[in-house]
Structure formats: C-alpha cells, structure tokens
Scaffold this active site. Structure first.
Site, PDB file in Angstrom:
ATOM      1  N   CYS A 118      -0.476  45.203  61.092  1.00 24.63           N
ATOM      2  CA  CYS A 118      -0.831  44.511  59.855  1.00 24.63           C
ATOM      3  C   CYS A 118      -1.581  43.190  60.069  1.00 24.63           C
ATOM      4  O   CYS A 118      -1.150  42.338  60.834  1.00 24.63           O
ATOM      5  CB  CYS A 118       0.416  44.188  59.053  1.00 24.63           C
ATOM      6  SG  CYS A 118       1.438  45.612  58.705  1.00 24.63           S
TER       7      CYS A 118
ATOM      8  N   ARG B  82      -6.997  45.458  64.554  1.00 23.32           N
ATOM      9  CA  ARG B  82      -5.569  45.533  64.846  1.00 23.32           C
ATOM     10  C   ARG B  82      -4.973  46.892  64.484  1.00 23.32           C
ATOM     11  O   ARG B  82      -3.909  47.253  64.965  1.00 23.32           O
ATOM     12  CB  ARG B  82      -4.826  44.443  64.085  1.00 23.32           C
ATOM     13  CG  ARG B  82      -5.188  43.046  64.528  1.00 23.32           C
ATOM     14  CD  ARG B  82      -4.722  42.013  63.530  1.00 23.32           C
ATOM     15  NE  ARG B  82      -3.275  41.945  63.427  1.00 23.32           N
ATOM     16  CZ  ARG B  82      -2.505  41.138  64.155  1.00 23.32           C
ATOM     17  NH1 ARG B  82      -3.067  40.337  65.033  1.00 23.32           N
ATOM     18  NH2 ARG B  82      -1.210  41.121  64.012  1.00 23.32           N
TER      19      ARG B  82
ATOM     20  N   TRP C  51      -0.352  48.570  58.235  1.00 25.94           N
ATOM     21  CA  TRP C  51      -0.146  49.689  59.168  1.00 25.94           C
ATOM     22  C   TRP C  51       1.219  50.256  58.792  1.00 25.94           C
ATOM     23  O   TRP C  51       2.252  49.605  58.966  1.00 25.94           O
ATOM     24  CB  TRP C  51      -0.160  49.163  60.596  1.00 25.94           C
ATOM     25  CG  TRP C  51      -0.159  50.233  61.648  1.00 25.94           C
ATOM     26  CD1 TRP C  51      -1.245  50.848  62.189  1.00 25.94           C
ATOM     27  CD2 TRP C  51       0.984  50.804  62.298  1.00 25.94           C
ATOM     28  NE1 TRP C  51      -0.849  51.777  63.129  1.00 25.94           N
ATOM     29  CE2 TRP C  51       0.511  51.767  63.214  1.00 25.94           C
ATOM     30  CE3 TRP C  51       2.358  50.615  62.193  1.00 25.94           C
ATOM     31  CZ2 TRP C  51       1.346  52.534  64.018  1.00 25.94           C
ATOM     32  CZ3 TRP C  51       3.198  51.370  62.994  1.00 25.94           C
ATOM     33  CH2 TRP C  51       2.695  52.308  63.897  1.00 25.94           C
TER      34      TRP C  51
ATOM     35  N   ASN D 271       4.211  41.511  57.512  1.00 30.51           N
ATOM     36  CA  ASN D 271       4.059  42.283  58.735  1.00 30.51           C
ATOM     37  C   ASN D 271       5.425  42.295  59.394  1.00 30.51           C
ATOM     38  O   ASN D 271       6.032  41.249  59.578  1.00 30.51           O
ATOM     39  CB  ASN D 271       3.021  41.607  59.646  1.00 30.51           C
ATOM     40  CG  ASN D 271       2.840  42.334  60.967  1.00 30.51           C
ATOM     41  OD1 ASN D 271       3.288  43.473  61.128  1.00 30.51           O
ATOM     42  ND2 ASN D 271       2.175  41.681  61.904  1.00 30.51           N
ATOM     43  N   GLY D 272       5.931  43.473  59.731  1.00 26.52           N
ATOM     44  CA  GLY D 272       7.252  43.555  60.353  1.00 26.52           C
ATOM     45  C   GLY D 272       8.093  44.608  59.672  1.00 26.52           C
ATOM     46  O   GLY D 272       7.575  45.461  58.951  1.00 26.52           O
TER      47      GLY D 272
ATOM     48  N   GLU E  70      -3.654  55.755  83.370  1.00 25.44           N
ATOM     49  CA  GLU E  70      -4.475  54.926  82.488  1.00 25.44           C
ATOM     50  C   GLU E  70      -5.712  55.692  82.007  1.00 25.44           C
ATOM     51  O   GLU E  70      -6.094  55.598  80.840  1.00 25.44           O
ATOM     52  CB  GLU E  70      -4.854  53.623  83.215  1.00 25.44           C
ATOM     53  CG  GLU E  70      -5.779  52.677  82.469  1.00 25.44           C
ATOM     54  CD  GLU E  70      -5.226  52.151  81.158  1.00 25.44           C
ATOM     55  OE1 GLU E  70      -4.055  52.379  80.828  1.00 25.44           O
ATOM     56  OE2 GLU E  70      -6.007  51.518  80.406  1.00 25.44           O
TER      57      GLU E  70
ATOM     58  N   LYS F 224      -6.566  56.423  78.104  1.00 27.09           N
ATOM     59  CA  LYS F 224      -7.829  56.040  77.440  1.00 27.09           C
ATOM     60  C   LYS F 224      -8.394  57.227  76.681  1.00 27.09           C
ATOM     61  O   LYS F 224      -8.828  57.106  75.536  1.00 27.09           O
ATOM     62  CB  LYS F 224      -8.890  55.559  78.458  1.00 27.09           C
ATOM     63  CG  LYS F 224      -8.675  54.223  79.116  1.00 27.09           C
ATOM     64  CD  LYS F 224      -8.747  53.035  78.213  1.00 27.09           C
ATOM     65  CE  LYS F 224      -7.479  52.761  77.524  1.00 27.09           C
ATOM     66  NZ  LYS F 224      -6.560  51.799  77.824  1.00 27.09           N
TER      67      LYS F 224
ATOM     68  N   GLU G 167      -6.274  58.107  73.539  1.00 20.10           N
ATOM     69  CA  GLU G 167      -6.334  57.092  72.482  1.00 20.10           C
ATOM     70  C   GLU G 167      -7.567  57.223  71.597  1.00 20.10           C
ATOM     71  O   GLU G 167      -7.472  57.090  70.384  1.00 20.10           O
ATOM     72  CB  GLU G 167      -6.369  55.681  73.108  1.00 20.10           C
ATOM     73  CG  GLU G 167      -5.041  55.187  73.588  1.00 20.10           C
ATOM     74  CD  GLU G 167      -5.154  53.812  74.239  1.00 20.10           C
ATOM     75  OE1 GLU G 167      -4.384  52.928  73.863  1.00 20.10           O
ATOM     76  OE2 GLU G 167      -6.011  53.618  75.122  1.00 20.10           O
TER      77      GLU G 167
ATOM     78  N   HIS H  64       4.228  70.855  91.125  1.00 20.09           N
ATOM     79  CA  HIS H  64       5.545  71.041  90.520  1.00 20.09           C
ATOM     80  C   HIS H  64       5.436  71.300  89.016  1.00 20.09           C
ATOM     81  O   HIS H  64       6.339  70.944  88.258  1.00 20.09           O
ATOM     82  CB  HIS H  64       6.431  69.831  90.810  1.00 20.09           C
ATOM     83  CG  HIS H  64       6.599  69.587  92.268  1.00 20.09           C
ATOM     84  ND1 HIS H  64       7.371  70.390  93.075  1.00 20.09           N
ATOM     85  CD2 HIS H  64       6.042  68.668  93.092  1.00 20.09           C
ATOM     86  CE1 HIS H  64       7.306  69.957  94.334  1.00 20.09           C
ATOM     87  NE2 HIS H  64       6.500  68.904  94.363  1.00 20.09           N
TER      88      HIS H  64
ATOM     89  N   LYS I 211      -3.686  47.634  67.611  1.00 20.89           N
ATOM     90  CA  LYS I 211      -4.021  46.831  68.792  1.00 20.89           C
ATOM     91  C   LYS I 211      -2.805  46.069  69.295  1.00 20.89           C
ATOM     92  O   LYS I 211      -2.528  46.011  70.471  1.00 20.89           O
ATOM     93  CB  LYS I 211      -5.149  45.859  68.432  1.00 20.89           C
ATOM     94  CG  LYS I 211      -5.567  44.936  69.565  1.00 20.89           C
ATOM     95  CD  LYS I 211      -6.167  45.724  70.707  1.00 20.89           C
ATOM     96  CE  LYS I 211      -6.513  44.858  71.898  1.00 20.89           C
ATOM     97  NZ  LYS I 211      -6.650  45.696  73.116  1.00 20.89           N
TER      98      LYS I 211
END
Ligand code: G6P
Length: 612
Positions: free
Chosen positions: A2, A27, A76, A102-103, A485, A489, A492, A508, A607
């Site tokens: 948010c 964000r 969000w 926000n929260g 990573e 990427k 995402e 395995h 973000k």
C-alpha cells in the site's frame, strides 16, 4: 505494498496526491483512492485498478472543487478482494471521518462486533473500515481528532501506517504508525506525509521518520508528535539524500532494465570509501561498535526474505569459507515464530533492501528481545531495520523501484564480501590474501560493464524460449543460490514456473521432468565444481533437455554440450555470483517483455512487503 500520501498546505492538494500515488505505484497495488476536504465536506473517489483508471474517472466526472488538504492511497489487498468498495479511503457512518491504512488490524473482528452493537454500519469487507468507525465512536465524547485517533489506536492490535481526515477539523491531518512506515515531509507552509520518500522528494528533503507507537498531527505550519501514551516528543529532522532522477526511468523502457544497467555503478557505490587497498583490508564504519562482538560470535544468523534471503545464502558460503565463522540462514518469517535458540553472544544479521519487510523487522525485534546483537544490511537509509539495528552497513544501491530486485542483490553481495574480508582479516587472513580479494573486488564494476555492453545474445535466447512453461536452474557452490535467484526472477515477472536446484540434487527428483520442453539454465563458471557441473549438463543432454549455460570467457568444453552459451568474465569464486546473476536477470527481463508482461508492475507482487 500500500502507498499512502497526505498533503496539507497552500497548494492544490489533488495533483500532489495523484503524483505521489504514481511515484508509489512500483510498490504493488490493485486499487486506488483519494479523499479531499473542501468547504467543510469530505470528498472521496476510489476504484479498483490502476492510478491511471482513477485519474480517468476524475476526468470523466464533475471537476472536483479546489482543496488544500487531502490524502491518497494505493491498496494491496489483504482482507477482502480488490474492488471499488474495499478500496481506501474508508469512512465512518456520517461521511465525516476518512482513513487510509497500510497494515493489518488483527483484532478487527472483535472491534467490529462491538461497533455493530453500537449501531455502526459497515459497507466493505476490510479490516481498515473499523478504524473509521472506532474513531467516530470515540469522537462523540472526545471531539478532537488528534486525541480521538490516539485513543482509537490504543485499542487496536496489529500493524498500521494510518492517515485520518475529519471534515470537522479541515486544517489538520492525523497520522499514526505501528510497523508500517510513515515519513513526514516538512515543507514551508505545507506538510506532507507518505509511506515512501519517493512521494515526498519533489516537495521537500526535510523529513521526520515516524516511529512505532507514535501519532502525529500535521497542520500547514506545524507538526506535533506524541506517543500512544500521550507523551509529547521531539524528533530529529533528517535529510533525504537521493535525487528525483534516481526514481525516474532515464530513457529505459522499464525501471528493472534501468536498474540492471546501473549495477556497475551501484557496486562501485557499495565499495566507495570502504577498501583499504594498501592493507588488503576494508573499513565498515557502521560496524565499529559491534565488530568485536561479530568477530567473537559463536555463530552468525542471517534472516531475510526473497532475494535478500538468496544473498544471505551466498553470504553464508563466503563467511564460512574465508572467515571461518559458522553461519545459519533463516527465512525471517520462520525465524520469528519458531522460538529459535539464541545464545547470548550470537549475532543476527538482517538483510533487507527496503529495511521495512514486516517479517524481517519482526525477526530483528525477536532477536533483540532475546538479547542478541542485531546488524542490518539495508538499502533504504533511515528505514526501520536500519534504525533499530545495533550496527549496520548500507549497500548504497540508490532507490530500487523495479519490483524484481536486481541491483540491490549485487550490492548486498558486495557488502557481504566486504564483511567477509573485514572478519577474515581479523581472524587470521594474511595481508596477501586480503590484497588479492580487495584487488579483485575493485575490478568487478568493469566486469559488470563488460557483461552489460552487449546483451543481444541474451535477448535472442529469450525469444527462443519465451513460450516455455517450465524452467530449471542449476548451480553448485556459490552459484547454487544464484540458480534460486535466477528462477525467482523468471517467476516474478514472466509468470513461467521455474525452480532452482543445487545441480547434484537434480538426480533426486527434477531429472524426471527433463525432456526437450524443459530448458535448463546451468551456471558453470571455472571454479572448483566446474567438472561436476559439466557432468550434470551431460545428464541433462542425455535426456534431450535444452541447456543454456552461463560460463566464463574462454570456455572451451561446455560449448560442445550446451545449446546456448552466455559468457561472463572470470573472477574469484566468492565474487562469481555478482557476475553470473546478471545474465539471469536479463534473461528473465527479456522473456517477460517478449511475453508482453508488465515488468514494472508484476501481478500480485509488492515491492516492500509490510504485512506478514
Ligand atoms: C518482496 C520483493 C522482493 C524482495 C523481498 C524482500 O517480495 O518483491 O524483490 O526480495 O520482498 O524485500 P527486502 O526489502 O526485505 O529485501
């Protein structure tokens, strides 16, 4: 997560709020809204979708009256789906009090039950709406917004960055914070509040970071801050150090690409002033008061989330190999809840680009409560983790706007390498060895530049593989976390399923998936696992898998096996991830672009994850 912005002053509030919301789009959010007070009346406009959708709605409707006070929000979704009704601001029963938040209000059901009994009427399924009604209820007997918000927030448990307006008091904004960042921008004849400095920098550089359990009243000329327990406090005014152009795209189509290309410079910035070239050592001023503790700690515990967690894994390899300090790496979200054993001399290192990730911040507080020394490795100056740590190192990557972290990762690795040298030298590494590491570190920015100078091959490979549904990434040693990573990427921003594995683990399980439709990205620099990963590539090829190999310049063998090669300059093993990750960032970027994805606003992602 948010975005919040509030303005009070001489200027017209609406354009400032809209601009602020746009600055915070990165964000992550799914609806947007604004509230203004004009002629003693609250005006609310909000809707699902992007800030541009809200802007169009405002243009299509009756022009809004001039207002010099207002607030804006990008939501969000947590409680309740993203729709027009759940979008913020939320109002009380009489349309006199508006809140953006926000929260997460954890006791919202209990509060809602009480408020329903008192006759309040709710329209949304959010936790936030109860705050408007709670303030309304308290305002009946305490008709002072500052005081009513303070009393209301004393009843609330959970996290909040909160901004409140009342049409009864059109000359003030009241804000409160617990766990979600709020920054007060101090102007001349105007004040602004935001969740993010990006929404403030155009108006003023003078800022005050609101702390947890603090409530503030902003008028055009004044800021008054109190604790939830009604103690008035004076806070230092800090200065924002970045420039406007650092949060703009500067000719690149996306922030992510801009930030990938900034990495030579950002790594240089992480090193600046920290290398003692004659001594084969480094200087990290932010650790001066804790370095002895770290040196003698029986172990270090790294706690982080997402990309920062991958950086932590590499830090573990660096520190154990060179400084001989035992390191454990924890997901911050697990660490905070599993009652970890912390011994008195343990040192907990929190790695966080934003310095605001809720789980990482909670891990810091948990570690502190148990008596451990806590160190922050952060990018955002003045962020909560940076402020609450006993010592720390800024990575100085500059504002990172792209949701998929890129330059912060390589800067985190650079700082972890510096930390490794600092501790290794204190624990017996010779000057000669130190000199070798310091010398090679200095060469990294140029090597990064070389990788970025020609990205055509990566773009071409992206085009070849853009229709794939799955990807596997394999690496060993220092490059195992890079495989994680690289896969992250791709997930995402392109929404292709991808997994990273230590290459040997392929046998395995994942090997069962390999056929011509499963591209396998293998990170295979010249290091001590080179022969081993070559065998893994053979195993993939034997099953008709298509291999994209990240190799070092001068590679002779893998070219005969792999379908595509991407070459990066060689370096020392511990620095290799800083170079090998760059082609993976670019590969993910170009695949996402080729698939038409909105790279800077990937679906469902935020973000800065300020809720748990
Ligand atoms: C979010 C971001 C990631 C980031 C993670 C941790 O998920 O999208 O890019 O790695 O949070 O963030 P931090 O700010 O703590 O590094």
């Amino acid at each position: 997560m948010c975005g919040i912005v509030g303005y009070i002053g001489k200027k017209s509030a609406l354009p400032i709020l809209m601009e602020g919301l746009k600055r915070m789009e990165y964000r992550g959010y799914d609806s947007a809204g604004i509230a203004l007070i004009s002629n003693g009346k609250l005006i609310i406009r909000k809707q699902k979708g992007k800030v541009a959708d809200l802007e169009n709605k405002l243009l299509d409707g009756e022009p809004l009256p001039e207002a010099h006070i207002g607030m804006g929000h990008t939501r969000w979704a947590t409680h309740g789906e993203p729709n027009d009704i759940n979008a913020h601001p939320h109002i009380d029963c009489r349309n006199e009090i508006a809140v953006v938040h926000n929260g997460i209000i954890e006791n919202y059901l209990a509060l809602k039950t009480k408020l329903l009994q008192r006759g309040h009427h709710f329209v949304s399924t959010t936790d936030t709406e109860i705050v408007a009604h709670l303030i309304e209820e308290i305002y009946k007997s305490t008709p002072n917004l500052f005081e009513a918000v303070r009393l209301a927030m004393k009843q609330v448990t959970g996290t909040y960055g909160l901004v409140v307006l009342s049409s009864h008091e059109p000359d003030k904004i009241v804000v409160a914070r617990m766990g979600s960042p709020l920054i007060l921008g101090i102007g001349e004849g105007e004040n602004i509040v935001a969740a993010d400095a990006a929404a403030i920098i155009e108006h003023t550089r003078q800022v005050v970071y609101l702390g947890d359990g603090e409530v503030a009243e902003l008028t055009a000329d004044n800021v008054t801050i109190k604790t939830l327990n009604d103690v008035k406090i004076t806070k230092v005014v800090d200065e924002l150090t970045f420039d406007l152009e650092q949060i703009e795209k500067g000719g690149f189509p996306h922030f992510m690409l801009k930030e990938i290309h900034e990495q030579s410079e950002s790594i240089e910035n992480a090193l600046r002033g920290r290398l003692l070239e004659e001594e084969g050592n480094v200087r990290l001023g932010g650790l001066d008061n804790v370095v002895e503790k770290i040196e003698h700690a029986p172990r270090l515990i790294f706690a982080a989330c997402g990309t920062s967690w991958h950086a932590a894994l590499i830090g573990e390899y660096m520190l154990e190999q060179y400084a001989q300090i035992p390191v454990e790496v924890e997901y911050a979200s697990e660490f905070r809840y599993r009652n970890p054993i912390l011994k008195k001399d343990d040192v907990v290192v929190l790695i966080s680009q934003s310095g605001e990730t809720a789980d990482t911040l909670a891990a810091l507080r948990e570690a502190k409560a148990k008596g451990a020394t806590v160190i922050g490795i952060c990018n955002v100056v003045g962020s909560s983790i940076a402020r609450e740590s006993d010592g720390g190192v800024y990575i100085h990557a500059g504002p990172e706007i792209g949701v998929a972290s890129t330059k912060a990762f390589t800067s985190q690795l650079t700082v972890l390498a510096l930390l490794t040298i600092l501790l290794a030298r204190r624990k017996g590494m010779t000057r000669e060895q130190g000199l070798e590491l310091v010398h090679e570190l200095k060469l990294l920015p140029e090597k990064v530049k070389a990788i970025l100078s020609d990205t055509k091959q990566i773009e071409y490979i992206a085009g070849e593989f853009k229709e794939m549904k799955n990807f596997l990434y394999l690496g060993r040693g220092y490059n195992f976390p890079v495989a994680l990573e690289g896969a992250l990427k791709l997930k995402e921003i392109s929404y292709i399923h991808a997994e990273g594995y230590p290459a040997a683990e392929m046998k395995h399980g994942p090997i069962a998936l390999i056929d011509e439709k499963m591209p396998v990205v293998c990170i295979a620099p010249f290091d001590r696992t080179y022969d081993k990963i070559m065998s893994n590539i053979q195993e993939v090829k034997a099953r008709r898998g298509r291999v994209i190999a990240i190799v070092n310049d001068g590679e002779k063998n893998i070219g005969q096996l792999a379908d595509y090669l991407i070459s990066v300059p060689p370096t020392l093993d511990l620095f290799s991830p800083i170079l090998s990750v760059i082609p993976l960032q670019l590969l993910a970027y170009y695949i996402a672009v080729a698939r038409g994805a909105n790279v800077d606003q990937p679906r469902n992602l935020a973000k800065s994850v300020t809720v748990e």
